[in-house]
Design a protein around this motif. Structure first.
Motif, PDB file in Angstrom:
ATOM      1  N   THR A  49       8.657  -4.813  -5.162  1.00  0.00           N
ATOM      2  CA  THR A  49       8.509  -6.191  -4.698  1.00  0.00           C
ATOM      3  C   THR A  49       7.999  -6.224  -3.258  1.00  0.00           C
ATOM      4  OG1 THR A  49      10.319  -6.834  -6.152  1.00  0.00           O
ATOM      5  CG2 THR A  49       9.720  -8.392  -4.421  1.00  0.00           C
ATOM      6  N   ILE A  50       8.553  -5.356  -2.402  1.00  0.00           N
ATOM      7  CA  ILE A  50       8.104  -5.304  -1.008  1.00  0.00           C
ATOM      8  C   ILE A  50       6.617  -4.962  -0.949  1.00  0.00           C
ATOM      9  CG2 ILE A  50       8.265  -3.905   1.122  1.00  0.00           C
ATOM     10  CD1 ILE A  50      10.452  -5.999   0.919  1.00  0.00           C
ATOM     11  N   SER A  51       6.194  -4.024  -1.765  1.00  0.00           N
ATOM     12  CA  SER A  51       4.787  -3.642  -1.701  1.00  0.00           C
ATOM     13  C   SER A  51       3.876  -4.741  -2.270  1.00  0.00           C
ATOM     14  CB  SER A  51       4.608  -2.271  -2.352  1.00  0.00           C
ATOM     15  OG  SER A  51       3.881  -2.337  -3.508  1.00  0.00           O
ATOM     16  N   GLU A  73       1.072  -6.566   0.077  1.00  0.00           N
ATOM     17  CA  GLU A  73      -0.330  -6.611  -0.360  1.00  0.00           C
ATOM     18  C   GLU A  73      -0.925  -8.004  -0.141  1.00  0.00           C
ATOM     19  OE1 GLU A  73      -2.827  -5.837  -4.478  1.00  0.00           O
ATOM     20  OE2 GLU A  73      -0.730  -5.248  -4.388  1.00  0.00           O
ATOM     21  N   GLN A  74      -0.165  -9.040  -0.527  1.00  0.00           N
ATOM     22  CA  GLN A  74      -0.671 -10.404  -0.361  1.00  0.00           C
ATOM     23  C   GLN A  74      -0.737 -10.790   1.123  1.00  0.00           C
ATOM     24  OE1 GLN A  74      -2.022 -12.511  -2.700  1.00  0.00           O
ATOM     25  NE2 GLN A  74      -2.576 -13.646  -0.839  1.00  0.00           N
ATOM     26  N   LEU A  75       0.286 -10.384   1.883  1.00  0.00           N
ATOM     27  CA  LEU A  75       0.273 -10.679   3.328  1.00  0.00           C
ATOM     28  C   LEU A  75      -0.941 -10.013   3.978  1.00  0.00           C
ATOM     29  CD1 LEU A  75       4.072 -10.234   4.243  1.00  0.00           C
ATOM     30  CD2 LEU A  75       2.819 -12.387   3.971  1.00  0.00           C
ATOM     31  N   ASN A  76      -1.237  -8.765   3.590  1.00  0.00           N
ATOM     32  CA  ASN A  76      -2.364  -8.048   4.192  1.00  0.00           C
ATOM     33  C   ASN A  76      -3.697  -8.695   3.828  1.00  0.00           C
ATOM     34  OD1 ASN A  76      -0.862  -6.178   5.584  1.00  0.00           O
ATOM     35  ND2 ASN A  76      -0.749  -4.757   3.850  1.00  0.00           N
ATOM     36  N   GLU A  89       6.497  -2.209   8.244  1.00  0.00           N
ATOM     37  CA  GLU A  89       5.928  -0.862   8.033  1.00  0.00           C
ATOM     38  C   GLU A  89       4.693  -0.898   7.145  1.00  0.00           C
ATOM     39  OE1 GLU A  89       8.722   1.871   6.338  1.00  0.00           O
ATOM     40  OE2 GLU A  89      10.003   1.804   8.119  1.00  0.00           O
ATOM     41  N   ASN A  90       4.617  -1.933   6.307  1.00  0.00           N
ATOM     42  CA  ASN A  90       3.530  -1.985   5.320  1.00  0.00           C
ATOM     43  C   ASN A  90       2.400  -2.947   5.682  1.00  0.00           C
ATOM     44  OD1 ASN A  90       4.223  -0.370   2.712  1.00  0.00           O
ATOM     45  ND2 ASN A  90       6.162  -1.252   3.398  1.00  0.00           N
TER      46      ASN A  90
END
Ligand SMILES: [Zn+2]
Length: 329
Positions: free
Chosen positions: A44-46, A50-53, A99-100
């Motif tokens: 879920t975090i990844s 992905e969408q935030l990035n 971190e991501n």
């Protein structure tokens, strides 16, 4: 210079809503993805990162991210303490997301009720209102208090658990918290259903049937003069009225904002009894000072984006920013 933008993210049990928002509260971009809450936390975090990035890469003028999470949050350390719907316990979502991210921006986490209050303060009904109470009424009942423009904080992120104040600790309905007669056993989605079931036998003429009973049914029948449904709504209205009395007497707000899907669907049925309860139980100088209103924001991601302005007001100066733009008033 292009306007500063923020990202708001509302993490719900079934969907995650993202919005890119300008300083006037206009949504420039938005998307909704399923939460897929059965996924491991890391997945879920990844997916969120992905969408935030995608947005961070697309809009270089994004300067902060605000995230609303269901359940209690340690906002200083950015930890979701117990998001039951997501099966998240003590998850450090702030550090895990940072971190991501493809570039470093400030990130703020709050529980969804505080997000509702801050959203209404910056973009909704409580603009330029330094002292107000926000009550969120849906499956349960929670609240937030803004005093002198600042969110009231408790010692363990468990402030304003008004839904679990008991109205009848001896004979009231058993609540999930273990007490009897909690406010939210009358005024919430689960409370409407539980009250209907508890009093069903007393109303032989009711049109409602218990096997498929939903909150929607109760509202529908209350609008069609069903005596049981009307009794249930009256219990809810008194419980809501008493909640508003306590908030009025404790905090002397000028405004009580009622948010959440259930209250928007029921307020016409409740408001006469709710306001009568307030008028009868409040001291006149407190009652005369307060207005009760429904919330304005319909997009929780928009409210989440307001976290960035709220938490950066010391850095950017929200008041000067708002005056210059003349839009957040
Ligand atoms: Zn309770």
């Amino acid at each position: 210079m292009p306007d500063k933008l923020t990202i708001g993210l509302d993490i719900g049990g079934t969907k995650m809503a993202f919005a890119v928002v300008d300083s006037s509260g206009n949504i420039c971009d938005e998307t909704v993805i399923p939460t897929e809450h059965d996924n491991p936390y890391e997945v879920t975090i990844s997916r969120i990162a992905e969408q935030l990035n995608t947005y961070l890469d697309q809009y270089p003028n994004i300067f902060g991210i605000g995230i609303g999470v269901p359940g209690p949050v340690d906002n200083e350390r950015g930890i979701a303490l117990n998001a039951v719907n997501l099966l998240w316990e003590n998850r450090p979502i702030k550090s895990d997301l940072l971190e991501n991210l493809s570039r470093s921006v400030p990130l703020y986490i709050e529980n969804d009720v505080n997000v509702g209050a801050i959203g209404e303060h910056l973009f909704g009904r409580a603009k330029e209102t330094p002292n107000f109470v926000y009550l969120s009424i849906g499956t349960g009942l929670g609240g937030a208090v803004m005093l002198d423009g600042k969110l009231m904080r408790g010692s363990t992120s468990a402030e304003m658990e008004i839904g679990h104040i008991s109205l009848d600790p001896v004979n009231g309905l058993l609540c999930t918290c273990g007490q009897r007669g909690c406010v939210e056993m009358s005024m919430s989605g689960k409370g409407l259903v539980a009250t209907t079931k508890a009093h069903y036998e007393r109303f032989a003429d009711t049109q409602m049937t218990l096997d498929t009973l939903s909150t929607y049914d109760i509202i529908h029948y209350a609008n069609h003069q069903d005596t049981l449904a009307q009794f249930v709504m009256n219990e809810a209205a008194v419980a809501l009225g008493l909640s508003c009395v306590w908030c009025t007497m404790l905090f002397n707000p000028s405004l009580i904002v009622l948010g959440g899907g259930l209250i928007h669907a029921t307020y016409d049925l409740l408001k006469t009894q709710t306001l009568a309860t307030m008028e009868a139980r409040c001291l006149p100088q407190s009652y005369d000072a307060v207005t009760v209103t429904l919330s304005q924001l319909t997009n929780a991601a928009l409210g989440a984006s307001a976290l960035v302005w709220y938490f950066q007001k010391d850095t950017f100066g929200v008041s000067s920013h708002l005056t210059q733009d003349n839009t957040l008033k």
